[in-house]
Design a protein around this motif. Structure first.
Motif, PDB file in Angstrom:
ATOM      1  N   ILE A   1      38.313  37.718  25.623  1.00  0.00           N
ATOM      2  CA  ILE A   1      39.895  37.664  25.905  1.00  0.00           C
ATOM      3  C   ILE A   1      39.915  38.615  24.574  1.00  0.00           C
ATOM      4  CG2 ILE A   1      42.281  37.480  25.773  1.00  0.00           C
ATOM      5  CD1 ILE A   1      41.496  34.163  27.185  1.00  0.00           C
ATOM      6  N   TRP A   2      39.630  39.919  25.043  1.00  0.00           N
ATOM      7  CA  TRP A   2      40.014  41.323  24.502  1.00  0.00           C
ATOM      8  C   TRP A   2      40.551  42.170  24.708  1.00  0.00           C
ATOM      9  CZ3 TRP A   2      37.600  46.328  24.719  1.00  0.00           C
ATOM     10  CH2 TRP A   2      37.836  46.716  23.147  1.00  0.00           C
ATOM     11  N   ASN A   3      41.565  42.469  23.907  1.00  0.00           N
ATOM     12  CA  ASN A   3      42.400  44.152  24.579  1.00  0.00           C
ATOM     13  C   ASN A   3      42.057  44.355  26.016  1.00  0.00           C
ATOM     14  OD1 ASN A   3      43.003  47.017  24.017  1.00  0.00           O
ATOM     15  ND2 ASN A   3      40.735  47.642  24.630  1.00  0.00           N
ATOM     16  N   GLY A   4      43.840  42.939  25.721  1.00  0.00           N
ATOM     17  CA  GLY A   4      44.338  42.968  26.895  1.00  0.00           C
ATOM     18  C   GLY A   4      43.712  42.285  28.492  1.00  0.00           C
ATOM     19  N   ARG A   5      42.444  41.912  28.462  1.00  0.00           N
ATOM     20  CA  ARG A   5      41.723  41.891  29.345  1.00  0.00           C
ATOM     21  C   ARG A   5      41.136  40.397  28.914  1.00  0.00           C
ATOM     22  NH1 ARG A   5      42.061  45.821  32.336  1.00  0.00           N
ATOM     23  NH2 ARG A   5      41.720  47.718  31.975  1.00  0.00           N
ATOM     24  N   ALA A   6      40.991  39.782  30.496  1.00  0.00           N
ATOM     25  CA  ALA A   6      40.346  38.216  30.645  1.00  0.00           C
ATOM     26  C   ALA A   6      39.123  38.771  31.135  1.00  0.00           C
ATOM     27  CB  ALA A   6      41.873  36.764  30.495  1.00  0.00           C
TER      28      ALA A   6
END
Length: 75
Positions: free
Chosen positions: A7-12
């Motif tokens: 989960i990074w930068n608003g993305r999963a």
């Protein structure tokens, strides 16, 4: 099983989706992915995954759409 490996930068990013061989074809894998994607989306995350070409139909039926290609470094 289904999980978000990052989960990074608003993305999963989903990965590790697997259904016990004896239980395949009963909708369990689709249900797991849908539940996980819905939970992550309700947290405000964009849900993405990388899958093998032969699995694209499965994910398209769940509402996922192609959004690019992945490149692999030869070993």
């Amino acid at each position: 099983t289904a999980g978000a490996y990052a989960i990074w930068n608003g993305r999963a990013y989903l990965s590790g989706v697997e259904t016990e061989k004896a239980l395949r074809g009963r909708g369990i894998g689709g249900w797991l992915v849908s539940q996980l994607a819905g939970c992550l989306a309700r947290e405000g995350l964009a849900v993405e995954l990388v899958c093998r070409p032969e699995r694209e139909g499965f994910y398209r039926r769940l509402g996922f759409a192609p959004a690019g290609a992945v490149y692999r470094c030869p070993v």
